[in-house]
Design an enzyme around this catalytic site. Sequence first.
Site, short mmCIF file in Angstrom:
data_model
loop_
_atom_site.label_atom_id
_atom_site.label_comp_id
_atom_site.label_asym_id
_atom_site.label_seq_id
_atom_site.Cartn_x
_atom_site.Cartn_y
_atom_site.Cartn_z
N HIS A 161 0.83 -1.21 0.00
CA HIS A 161 0.00 0.00 0.00
C HIS A 161 0.86 1.26 0.00
O HIS A 161 0.57 2.22 -0.73
CB HIS A 161 -0.92 -0.02 1.22
CG HIS A 161 -1.64 1.27 1.45
ND1 HIS A 161 -2.73 1.67 0.70
CD2 HIS A 161 -1.42 2.28 2.36
CE1 HIS A 161 -3.15 2.85 1.12
NE2 HIS A 161 -2.37 3.24 2.12
N CYS A 166 12.50 5.34 5.36
CA CYS A 166 13.67 5.07 6.21
C CYS A 166 13.80 3.59 6.55
O CYS A 166 14.85 3.17 7.05
CB CYS A 166 13.58 5.88 7.50
SG CYS A 166 13.53 7.66 7.25
N CYS A 213 24.25 -9.33 35.56
CA CYS A 213 23.02 -8.72 36.08
C CYS A 213 23.26 -7.27 36.48
O CYS A 213 22.33 -6.45 36.43
CB CYS A 213 22.49 -9.53 37.25
SG CYS A 213 23.69 -9.76 38.59
N HIS A 250 23.05 -10.93 43.58
CA HIS A 250 22.32 -10.74 42.32
C HIS A 250 21.64 -9.37 42.37
O HIS A 250 21.20 -8.91 43.42
CB HIS A 250 21.27 -11.85 42.15
CG HIS A 250 20.47 -11.73 40.88
ND1 HIS A 250 21.05 -11.84 39.63
CD2 HIS A 250 19.15 -11.51 40.68
CE1 HIS A 250 20.10 -11.69 38.71
NE2 HIS A 250 18.95 -11.49 39.32
#
Length: 661
Positions: free
Chosen positions: A222, A244, A329, A615
């Site tokens: 389209h 783009c 982490c 952690h």
Amino acid sequence: MRGTQGAQEMKPELWPEPKPTSENLTSRGSGSYEKVLPSIPAACHTSSSSVCPRRKPRPRPQPRSRSRGGRGLKAPPPPPAKPPPPPPAPPPPPLPKQRSVAWRNSRRRSRPGPRPQTRKSYSSDHGSSRDSDGSENSLLEVGSNKGPTGCCHVESFKVAKNWQRNLRMIYQRFIWSGTPETRKRKAKSCICQICSTHKNRLHSCLSCVFFGCFTDKHIHIHAETTQHNLAVDLCHGVIYCFMCRDYVYDKDIEKIAKETKEKILGLLSSPTGDASYQQLMASEVEENQLTCESKDQETSLVKPKKKRRKKTMYYTVGFRGLINLGNTCFMNCIVQVLTHIPLLKEFFLSNKHKCMMTSPSLCLVCEMSLLFQAMYSGNQSPHIPYKLLHLIWIHAEHLAGYRQQDAQEFLIAILDVLHRHSRDDGIDQEGNSNCCNCIIDHIFTGSLQSDLTCQVCHGVSTTIDPCWDISLDLPGPYTPGRASSSTSSRDGQKPRVISLTDCLKWFTRPEDLGSSAKIKCSQCQSYQESTKQLTMKKLPIVACFHLKRFEHLGKQRRKINSFISFPLELDMTPFLASTKESIMKGQPLTECVPSENKYSLFAVINHHGTLESGHYTSFVRQEKDQWFSCDDAVVTKATMEELLNSEGYLLFYHRQDIEKE
């Protein structure tokens, strides 16, 4: 006669040359002959093949006589060599594969040619639409020569008349569907106009009423045929530019989307609820002519379907899990915080960075731009930030390796590298290269004022240092000088909970340096005892408070697990240098708090476990009351109770006046 001396005295001329006869010619096959010499003494056969092999004659254009001194027969010419067989004929080229008409149309224009300065985009039946005032114009009028920075096609789209009203209508009707009725209408109307499905990342054209699949390239076809460059993702609300070939970010469009969502959620939370929302939609339909039911050719969009998708009312684009690459982490939780700072998001998604490095592949700012695009692409699968980790290892060698690292140390390292790689993006307008105004300094840099007061002459020596974070000591038995901490119980009373404000008060208190740390006074020019006091000279846009939970006292290393409460809103006025000066001068403090001193909690990073094995996780706020918990690849919605009961290691606060903009 057989001696060597006799052989040297002999002359070859004394031996007569026999005439060639059939007896002294030896056949060599194929009719060629070779002359056979008569028997002579062995000493005279110095050129015999057993002693010195005969040299191979050099090839010449024409064969010459092989006799000595012109005597003898000429050797017949060698038989002609057989010509090489001709090379086999190459196989015939394969017949071109027959492509569909849609495929040929989508590949016909590889390089766009010159386009007119302005063009008008019409609906599928090439009719014209009328505004509410009766004036006739196209749905959107686009000028392709506008927009020098960012995506020029978005800038051209914003030149069109009524683009804000039409875009707001799309967000209200097809993206922010908050009630069952609106979700039902969206499931009926939002289907692909070509394949009549809604499962393949449905997009809506911003220049006309057209819905198409992104996965099956129906929206691309389209855009190719109608030259409509922009479409919106109906699931996440992000804008895609077909010229783009990427999703683009624009501050004005983002503002419209946010305002529309807040307006709808506010109506839904009101006592009238659905009625208020339906009244809003009815008024919007009367003002706008952008509706799926307005055109006969588009009636297929509103056909009822048995299957319809479910749309959640929470907008979570940007919250994407990050794969743990091995004790990374600490990096993942910092990345989740950085990617949700509004000013950083606008900077990186608008492509405002101009890389000046000779090797752009080593530029951390360029990699962060790609990371922001990946986080806001709408992809729900966890992202693998291996390139970011590799660049951190290159530019911050002390963080290289898969060892456990400190999140606060990583934050300072990545801010330092981003600052060095983005200095050319924001030099001061006056041309002073020493005054950096890059995006990192603009957001994170504050300034600490250190005042040394002489105890004899009361002279004050002031030093101002920039800072990216503020490290705060925690109360408890491990903190020097905290024997009478407020956490200790007195008279059987329950110990009071220490807050972030208490830590800031302790940080900005006057501290007696003692006799062992005498400093030369700049006024009395003598070494005297002095007091030191730290205050905030300049507040950053994003303030990061580092709670010092890890202590190293001699050979002992421990983590302080004391609970520190932190408020959702923070007033930094009592900790400013200007406030201290006003108190010293006896000036009354105003009750009205300046807006630039008010902060809102934006993100919290927590450390779980011990100093040797732990952690990191993070809580990040998306909107006013929506918090999400980020644990590497897992992102879940969090409650306010979970947030406020967390331990807290790094606390991020955002200025309220800039955040509202």
